[in-house]
Design a protein around this motif. Structure first.
Motif, short mmCIF file in Angstrom:
data_model
loop_
_atom_site.label_atom_id
_atom_site.label_comp_id
_atom_site.label_asym_id
_atom_site.label_seq_id
_atom_site.Cartn_x
_atom_site.Cartn_y
_atom_site.Cartn_z
N UNK A 150 0.87 -1.20 0.08
CA UNK A 150 -0.04 -0.08 -0.18
C UNK A 150 0.76 1.30 0.13
N UNK A 151 0.72 2.10 -0.91
CA UNK A 151 1.39 3.29 -1.15
C UNK A 151 0.33 4.57 -0.43
N UNK A 152 1.00 4.97 0.85
CA UNK A 152 0.13 5.84 1.76
C UNK A 152 0.72 7.14 1.52
N UNK A 153 -0.15 8.07 1.00
CA UNK A 153 0.24 9.75 1.12
C UNK A 153 -0.57 10.36 1.77
N UNK A 154 0.13 11.30 2.77
CA UNK A 154 -0.74 12.14 3.62
C UNK A 154 -0.23 13.59 3.69
N UNK A 155 -1.26 14.52 3.78
CA UNK A 155 -0.88 15.84 3.42
C UNK A 155 -0.21 16.42 4.65
N UNK A 156 1.11 16.08 4.89
CA UNK A 156 1.60 16.65 6.28
C UNK A 156 2.97 16.14 6.14
N UNK A 157 3.51 16.46 7.33
CA UNK A 157 4.91 15.75 7.73
C UNK A 157 4.72 14.16 8.23
N UNK A 158 5.38 13.64 7.33
CA UNK A 158 5.51 11.99 7.47
C UNK A 158 6.67 11.49 7.65
N UNK A 159 7.04 10.83 8.71
CA UNK A 159 8.44 10.09 8.64
C UNK A 159 8.35 9.05 7.74
N UNK A 160 9.23 8.82 6.95
CA UNK A 160 9.23 7.98 5.88
C UNK A 160 9.65 6.59 6.38
N UNK A 161 10.51 6.60 7.29
CA UNK A 161 11.16 5.25 8.03
C UNK A 161 9.98 4.62 8.60
N UNK A 162 9.41 5.42 9.69
CA UNK A 162 8.40 4.60 10.55
C UNK A 162 6.85 4.88 10.21
N UNK A 163 6.58 5.48 9.14
CA UNK A 163 5.23 5.76 8.76
C UNK A 163 4.57 6.69 9.84
N UNK A 164 5.30 7.32 10.76
CA UNK A 164 4.36 7.96 11.75
C UNK A 164 3.90 9.60 11.07
N UNK A 165 2.82 9.77 11.18
CA UNK A 165 2.35 11.20 10.84
C UNK A 165 2.80 12.15 12.12
N UNK A 166 3.75 12.77 11.83
CA UNK A 166 4.51 13.87 12.62
C UNK A 166 3.69 14.93 13.04
N UNK A 167 3.34 15.77 11.81
CA UNK A 167 2.42 16.84 12.02
C UNK A 167 1.71 17.18 10.78
N UNK A 168 0.31 16.75 10.85
CA UNK A 168 -0.57 17.07 9.65
C UNK A 168 -1.74 18.07 10.17
N UNK A 169 -1.03 19.41 9.53
CA UNK A 169 -2.09 20.33 10.22
C UNK A 169 -3.60 20.23 9.81
N UNK A 170 -3.83 20.05 8.77
CA UNK A 170 -5.41 19.87 8.34
C UNK A 170 -5.97 18.85 8.90
N UNK A 171 -5.47 17.70 9.16
CA UNK A 171 -5.90 16.66 9.64
C UNK A 171 -5.94 16.99 11.46
N UNK A 172 -5.02 17.64 11.84
CA UNK A 172 -4.79 17.65 13.18
C UNK A 172 -4.35 16.56 14.05
N UNK A 173 -3.33 16.13 13.16
CA UNK A 173 -2.65 14.79 13.56
C UNK A 173 -1.11 15.31 14.03
N UNK A 174 -1.08 14.87 15.50
CA UNK A 174 0.51 14.98 15.75
C UNK A 174 0.96 13.69 16.41
N UNK A 175 1.95 13.06 15.72
CA UNK A 175 2.52 11.91 16.21
C UNK A 175 1.75 10.84 16.18
#
Ligand SMILES: [Zn+2]
Length: 327
Positions: free
Chosen positions: A68-93
């Motif tokens: 699965x190729x997973x694209x997210x509209x924010x800062x993603x750690x490409x090694x761990x797949x963690x959504x570090x900061x995704x402002x528009x989704x209000x996701x942190x870590x």
């Protein structure tokens, strides 16, 4: 034939498609609204539930998904797949990549949407064979990603290209989703155009927009339509937008000496000549004769380059595909 499930989670929509190793979509692209909870936080489990029928359908057919190729509209750690900061989704870590992997038992390759778009354009699109270019998007957000010396350039943490969050005006600017004030994004992205249109209505400056927005708030599309119809307030909003985008794109060209920018995102489809106007305006702010002569700003190749890139990334990570750049 090898296949990947491509998933693109934007600030308001999620798109899903099955794409093969030659960049062809199998079947259709499906779009969903991103589910949000009462606090405005995107619901990760709701997103997994929307993805599930696509994984199941592939597994029940003859298709074997490589991953699965997973694209997210924010800062993603490409090694761990963690959504570090995704402002528009209000996701942190949020460890969203691992959540997808655990739910579906397939390898998941995550990255920010702009990185995925660069992969798609470099492998299958307008930048095929090009040694240096940037991909930029103006939609719900405003951002970019870089391809330099024949390789993706992510910087120290994979966050390179966040020029939409360079400060333009912290005195008069608004608080941005990223936590800073007065970022370029908060002046030029789609929501800023709609907001400026609404302000023009509220201040009695645009009868045309007031007529169009009788039953609902002003949208970005309405502002573009009013601009095309000659409304002075809308013309000023779009002219300001083009000027600010030009300033910020020129800063990328002046910094990196690149000659190609591929431009995507909903705002760029506002009018047919939007991108050519951006190209002309950007040229006004370039420092060198060479840059002014050679810069090309072109639309993204696919209706959603991010989705193609998300699939291509699966094949690249698995060693099935590689970039080929002219010497
Ligand atoms: Zn910001």
């Amino acid at each position: 034939m090898k296949y990947a499930l491509a998933v693109d989670i934007g600030g308001s929509k999620m798109e899903i498609a099955v794409i093969d190793q030659f960049g062809q979509i199998r079947g259709e692209t499906t779009k969903y609204r991103v589910p949000f909870d009462d606090q405005g936080i995107a619901d990760p489990v709701g997103l997994l539930d929307l993805m599930e029928p696509h994984v199941t359908a592939a597994q029940e057919s003859t298709i074997r998904l490589e991953g699965i190729g997973l694209s997210v509209c924010g800062n993603i750690d490409i090694e761990t797949g963690e959504a570090v900061l995704v402002a528009n989704l209000h996701w942190h870590n949020l460890p969203f990549g691992p959540m997808v992997e655990q739910r579906f038992g397939l390898p998941v390759f995550s990255a920010t949407d702009v990185r995925m778009a660069v992969i798609g354009e470099a492998l299958w699109g307008a930048a095929k064979g090009v040694r240096h270019f940037a991909w930029a998007t103006i939609g719900t957000g405003y951002g970019a990603y870089l391809f330099l010396d024949g390789k993706l350039y992510g910087g120290e943490h994979g966050f390179a290209g966040n020029f939409g969050h360079n400060t333009y005006d912290e005195i008069n600017g608004r608080l941005c989703g990223c936590g800073l004030r007065g970022c370029f994004e908060s002046f030029v992205a789609g929501p800023a155009i709609a907001r400026a249109g609404q302000e023009a209505v509220d201040e009695g400056q645009s009868q045309m927009l007031a007529d169009r927005a009788k039953d609902s708030p002003v949208t970005t599309r309405m502002v573009f339509q009013a601009e095309q119809a000659g409304d002075p307030a809308a013309k000023k909003i779009i002219a300001d937008n083009i000027r600010l985008v030009g300033i910020s794109l020129a800063s990328i060209v002046n910094l990196l000496d690149i000659s190609l920018i591929v431009l995507g995102g909903g705002v760029t489809k506002g009018t047919p000549d939007y991108i050519s106007r951006i190209e002309a305006k950007t040229r006004d702010y370039l420092m060198t004769v060479e840059a002014r002569r050679e810069l090309r700003i072109v639309p993204e190749t696919f209706s959603n380059s991010v989705l193609y890139g998300a699939a291509a990334n699966v094949f690249i990570q698995k060693g099935d595909l590689a970039f080929a750049v002219d010497a």
